[in-house]
Design a protein around this motif. Structure first.
Motif, PDB file in Angstrom:
ATOM      1  N   GLU A 181       0.826  -1.221   0.000  1.00  0.00           N
ATOM      2  CA  GLU A 181       0.000   0.000   0.000  1.00  0.00           C
ATOM      3  C   GLU A 181       0.861   1.272   0.000  1.00  0.00           C
ATOM      4  N   ALA A 182       2.155   1.151   0.326  1.00  0.00           N
ATOM      5  CA  ALA A 182       3.025   2.344   0.427  1.00  0.00           C
ATOM      6  C   ALA A 182       3.290   2.919  -0.969  1.00  0.00           C
ATOM      7  N   PRO A 183       3.866   4.149  -1.058  1.00  0.00           N
ATOM      8  CA  PRO A 183       4.254   4.686  -2.377  1.00  0.00           C
ATOM      9  C   PRO A 183       5.253   3.740  -3.048  1.00  0.00           C
ATOM     10  N   LEU A 184       5.210   3.692  -4.380  1.00  0.00           N
ATOM     11  CA  LEU A 184       6.028   2.742  -5.145  1.00  0.00           C
ATOM     12  C   LEU A 184       7.528   3.032  -4.989  1.00  0.00           C
ATOM     13  N   GLN A 185       8.279   1.961  -4.698  1.00  0.00           N
ATOM     14  CA  GLN A 185       9.750   2.012  -4.646  1.00  0.00           C
ATOM     15  C   GLN A 185      10.259   0.734  -5.288  1.00  0.00           C
ATOM     16  N   ALA A 186      10.887   0.847  -6.465  1.00  0.00           N
ATOM     17  CA  ALA A 186      11.401  -0.361  -7.128  1.00  0.00           C
ATOM     18  C   ALA A 186      12.859  -0.130  -7.511  1.00  0.00           C
ATOM     19  N   LEU A 187      13.701  -1.129  -7.235  1.00  0.00           N
ATOM     20  CA  LEU A 187      15.142  -1.014  -7.492  1.00  0.00           C
ATOM     21  C   LEU A 187      15.475  -1.636  -8.854  1.00  0.00           C
ATOM     22  N   ILE A 188      16.088  -0.851  -9.748  1.00  0.00           N
ATOM     23  CA  ILE A 188      16.513  -1.402 -11.046  1.00  0.00           C
ATOM     24  C   ILE A 188      17.823  -2.159 -10.835  1.00  0.00           C
ATOM     25  N   PHE A 189      17.853  -3.453 -11.194  1.00  0.00           N
ATOM     26  CA  PHE A 189      19.113  -4.186 -11.006  1.00  0.00           C
ATOM     27  C   PHE A 189      19.735  -4.625 -12.322  1.00  0.00           C
ATOM     28  N   ASP A 190      19.048  -4.388 -13.451  1.00  0.00           N
ATOM     29  CA  ASP A 190      19.632  -4.748 -14.743  1.00  0.00           C
ATOM     30  C   ASP A 190      18.802  -4.109 -15.838  1.00  0.00           C
ATOM     31  N   SER A 191      19.355  -4.033 -17.051  1.00  0.00           N
ATOM     32  CA  SER A 191      18.575  -3.520 -18.178  1.00  0.00           C
ATOM     33  C   SER A 191      19.153  -4.086 -19.470  1.00  0.00           C
ATOM     34  N   ASN A 230       8.595  -1.609  -2.131  1.00  0.00           N
ATOM     35  CA  ASN A 230       7.315  -1.178  -1.548  1.00  0.00           C
ATOM     36  C   ASN A 230       6.367  -0.762  -2.665  1.00  0.00           C
ATOM     37  N   GLY A 231       5.042  -0.862  -2.400  1.00  0.00           N
ATOM     38  CA  GLY A 231       4.065  -0.331  -3.348  1.00  0.00           C
ATOM     39  C   GLY A 231       3.646  -1.329  -4.411  1.00  0.00           C
ATOM     40  N   THR A 232       2.838  -0.838  -5.352  1.00  0.00           N
ATOM     41  CA  THR A 232       2.292  -1.673  -6.425  1.00  0.00           C
ATOM     42  C   THR A 232       2.384  -0.886  -7.727  1.00  0.00           C
ATOM     43  N   PHE A 271      11.865   7.899 -12.984  1.00  0.00           N
ATOM     44  CA  PHE A 271      13.113   7.330 -12.511  1.00  0.00           C
ATOM     45  C   PHE A 271      13.787   8.411 -11.668  1.00  0.00           C
ATOM     46  N   VAL A 272      14.047   8.092 -10.396  1.00  0.00           N
ATOM     47  CA  VAL A 272      14.433   9.122  -9.429  1.00  0.00           C
ATOM     48  C   VAL A 272      15.730   9.852  -9.807  1.00  0.00           C
ATOM     49  N   THR A 328      15.959   4.140  -8.711  1.00  0.00           N
ATOM     50  CA  THR A 328      14.674   3.764  -8.113  1.00  0.00           C
ATOM     51  C   THR A 328      13.533   4.230  -9.020  1.00  0.00           C
ATOM     52  N   ILE A 329      12.540   3.358  -9.228  1.00  0.00           N
ATOM     53  CA  ILE A 329      11.338   3.750  -9.991  1.00  0.00           C
ATOM     54  C   ILE A 329      10.248   4.099  -8.982  1.00  0.00           C
ATOM     55  N   THR A 330       9.516   5.212  -9.219  1.00  0.00           N
ATOM     56  CA  THR A 330       8.408   5.563  -8.330  1.00  0.00           C
ATOM     57  C   THR A 330       7.293   6.190  -9.166  1.00  0.00           C
ATOM     58  N   HIS A 331       6.126   6.436  -8.544  1.00  0.00           N
ATOM     59  CA  HIS A 331       5.017   7.065  -9.271  1.00  0.00           C
ATOM     60  C   HIS A 331       5.210   8.588  -9.324  1.00  0.00           C
ATOM     61  N   VAL A 332       4.711   9.193 -10.381  1.00  0.00           N
ATOM     62  CA  VAL A 332       4.825  10.648 -10.502  1.00  0.00           C
ATOM     63  C   VAL A 332       3.882  11.327  -9.505  1.00  0.00           C
ATOM     64  N   GLU A 333       2.642  10.789  -9.389  1.00  0.00           N
ATOM     65  CA  GLU A 333       1.639  11.446  -8.532  1.00  0.00           C
ATOM     66  C   GLU A 333       1.913  11.222  -7.052  1.00  0.00           C
ATOM     67  N   ARG A 334       2.406  10.030  -6.716  1.00  0.00           N
ATOM     68  CA  ARG A 334       2.613   9.733  -5.296  1.00  0.00           C
ATOM     69  C   ARG A 334       4.027   9.191  -5.120  1.00  0.00           C
ATOM     70  N   PRO A 335       5.029  10.074  -5.201  1.00  0.00           N
ATOM     71  CA  PRO A 335       6.414   9.570  -5.187  1.00  0.00           C
ATOM     72  C   PRO A 335       6.845   9.115  -3.792  1.00  0.00           C
ATOM     73  N   CYS A 336       7.864   8.245  -3.753  1.00  0.00           N
ATOM     74  CA  CYS A 336       8.408   7.824  -2.464  1.00  0.00           C
ATOM     75  C   CYS A 336       9.305   8.949  -1.939  1.00  0.00           C
ATOM     76  N   GLU A 337       9.567   8.948  -0.622  1.00  0.00           N
ATOM     77  CA  GLU A 337      10.314  10.056  -0.025  1.00  0.00           C
ATOM     78  C   GLU A 337      11.787  10.044  -0.415  1.00  0.00           C
ATOM     79  N   HIS A 338      12.388   8.850  -0.479  1.00  0.00           N
ATOM     80  CA  HIS A 338      13.803   8.803  -0.847  1.00  0.00           C
ATOM     81  C   HIS A 338      14.097   7.558  -1.680  1.00  0.00           C
ATOM     82  N   ALA A 339      15.186   7.621  -2.427  1.00  0.00           N
ATOM     83  CA  ALA A 339      15.576   6.492  -3.280  1.00  0.00           C
ATOM     84  C   ALA A 339      16.132   5.347  -2.421  1.00  0.00           C
TER      85      ALA A 339
END
Length: 595
Positions: free
Chosen positions: A187-197, A213-215, A224-225, A272-283
């Motif tokens: 339920e928290a703001p989205l926080q996703a760690l990029i580990f490869d591309s 965290n988040g969905t 992208f932070v 870190t990937i997060t939402h534009v409307e509801r960003p996470c506080e820190h990377a």
């Protein structure tokens, strides 16, 4: 989330990680029988040919235990010391690790190094002894080594065989029962760690991430932070054998995102990937920048391919985050890039991938390391390239990087290994017996000395049994000189090296001899000289190709012959002024194999 398990497989090179991963995929029916092949996760031709893993590969498996359905996210990692950055990124995306040890070889240096990396990240370790079906297996002895290292109970260790499938059900059960499920709040703001591309010519750049965290939903507006760029998530999904799209992914999952990104600079591993409307506080933190160990110039053979080489390197960097590069130019080779690699194997692989995947023919210069140069005023500059060295009169002193190396070997090979390390200006710090006949030696060595042929020599004198691992320790003052190679008085900057004053004369002499063999004969004499500053320390001459101009003089006065030879001599002299010496690609590579 309680049913998700994220784990990676870590081990020394050749201990059977990829084969064991095949068995796990087969047992969980992730892969159809018709698609089965050895080392199924090693999808690069290069990995199959050399039998090594170069990239870590993520894949999701579905597994049923006691009527409960579980999702297992597996990341298979490389074992070679040059690709340890891949391992550190995989570990950041996991909660647990399978530590694989070969039953016939026991614990080796890279096993210990990867294990410490996993422990620093608080991963749950499941020790597995692999290849127990071999005739030379010593499972009891290896169990003792693991207990000494980990301090675990004997019943925690699983005996398995990646080839025959022994122990695979026990491993899967242990993954579910021992590795904790990911912690996070859907339920928290989205926080996703990029580990490869990876770069896909049709879809743009595909980033792989782990949601902390988040969905995330399909068509979400994300940013992208670290780069601050915003995109629409055109497609999200999980990684099976191929990419498998999903409508949403929540905390704990590992997945991919396609958002039509075209330029490689916009995606950074560790971002870190997060939402534009509801960003996470820190990377998300805990991802250190990679420090290259070895530097070499990479130049296109055709000068007009410079821009193609730049875009090829950018695409390769997406897939291999430990590669760094910046533009430079050379008198002999034109425009190119100064690239930073983690080691010689890494350099070889990058060169090979440039050729195979991007059709780029490149010349690589002599590899070297970065030095700290202090001038008389006490200012420090970092020099990655011998041609960037200031005038000798301005230099106060030069410091070179030293590494702390740990070598694990059988006691029989201690003598030759010590001779090798001390010959490379190493200092023995300590030696201790690990178990039975195995000993760990710790040395401080100058990085510049081990960069070229140390690893090959170590393997050959220990018949392949010594294992080697190192990390950068500190910088120390050294008596270094710049060795220049001159062809007909012109310095070839691509062949100049920084070397220790004691080794300079012998190294210069060997370089001249080697170049004499490799540079083709011209119509004029070529003088090959090795010089330190203005002092010439070695010289070889390649004789000119000459026509027998006196053939038509038979009998008569000697002055007739002399006249013709003088005429030829004048022609050769004139030719030498306008002629230029072509240095073949083989000559640049030969310097690496000077013995």
């Amino acid at each position: 989330m309680k049913r998700i398990r994220n784990f990676c497989i870590i081990a020394h090179i050749d201990h059977g990680k990829s084969t064991l991963a095949d068995r796990l995929l087969e047992y969980t029916h992730t892969i159809a029988e018709k698609d089965l092949q050895a080392q199924v996760l090693d999808d690069m031709d290069l990995e199959r040919e050399r039998g090594i893993t170069i990239k870590s590969h993520a894949i999701q498996m579905d597994y049923v235990l006691d009527g409960e359905q579980y999702i297992l996210n597996l990341i298979d990692t490389p074992g070679h010391v040059d690709f340890s950055y891949e391992v550190s990124r995989s570990i950041a995306a996991c909660e647990g690790a399978l530590l694989i040890v070969d039953a016939s070889q026991g614990i080796q240096a890279q096993t210990i190094s990867n294990l410490y990396m996993a422990m620093e990240n608080d991963l749950e370790i499941i020790p597995v002894i692999n290849k127990v079906d071999l005739d030379s297996a010593k499972p009891d002895e290896v169990e003792d080594q693991i207990i000494d290292l980990l301090g675990c109970d004997r019943e925690d260790i699983i005996r398995a065989s990646g080839k025959t499938g022994i122990g695979v059900p026990e491993i899967l059960r242990a993954i579910v029962e021992r590795i904790p499920s990911p912690k996070g709040n859907p339920e928290a703001p989205l926080q996703a760690l990029i580990f490869d591309s990876v770069f896909n010519p049709f879809r743009g750049i595909i980033a792989y991430y782990k949601i902390v965290n988040g969905t995330i939903h399909k068509d979400d507006f994300v940013k992208f932070v670290s780069t601050g760029k915003e995109y629409h998530a055109d497609e999200i999904g999980v990684l099976k054998m191929d990419m498998s799209p999903r409508k949403e992914l929540s905390a704990g999952n590992v997945g991919y995102i396609i958002s039509g990104i075209k330029t490689s600079r916009e995606v950074r591993v560790g971002d870190t990937i997060t939402h534009v409307e509801r960003p996470c506080e820190h990377a998300i933190e805990g991802f250190e920048e990679v420090k290259p160990m070895v530097f070499a110039g990479v130049y296109p053979i055709e000068t007009e391919d410079f821009e193609n080489l730049r875009s090829s390197l950018e695409k390769l960097q997406l897939n291999d985050a430990s590669l760094t590069f910046s533009p430079e130019s050379s008198m002999a080779l034109g425009f190119g890039f100064r690239c930073g690699f983690l080691g010689l194997l890494h350099m070889e692989i990058v060169q090979e991938r440039l050729g195979r995947e991007f059709d780029m023919d490149v010349i690589t210069t002599v590899p070297n390391v970065s030095y700290r140069v202090y001038d008389k005023k006490g200012n420090m500059t970092e020099v990655h390239n011998p041609s960037g060295l200031p005038e000798p009169t301005l230099i106060d002193h030069i410091e070179e990087p030293y590494i702390r190396a740990s070598i694990i070997t059988a006691a029989d090979y201690i003598g030759p290994i010590m001779t090798l390390c001390l010959g490379k200006r190493g200092e023995l710090l300590n030696q201790q017996y690990i178990s039975g006949n195995r000993i760990e030696l710790t040395f401080d060595l100058p990085l510049g000395e081990i960069v070229i042929d140390f690893y090959d020599k170590l393997k050959s004198i220990s018949k392949g049994y010594a294992s080697f691992d190192y990390h950068l320790h500190d910088f120390r003052e050294s008596k270094l000189v710049k060795l220049d190679i001159l062809l007909n008085g012109e310095s070839v900057d691509a062949l100049s090296t920084l070397t220790h004053a004691d080794n300079a004369v012998t190294f210069g002499r060997r370089m001249c001899e080697k170049l004499k063999e490799l540079i083709p004969r011209q119509q004029f004499d070529i003088a090959i000289q090795a010089a330190i500053g203005a002092k010439i320390i070695a010289r070889e001459t390649i004789k000119a190709v000459r026509k027998d101009v006196t053939a038509k003089c038979y009998g008569g006065d000697i002055s007739r012959k002399r006249k013709l030879l003088e005429k030829q001599k004048k022609g050769k002299k004139r030719m030498k002024q306008i002629g230029s010496v072509e240095v073949p690609q083989k000559a640049f590579l030969a310097v690496l194999k000077l013995d």
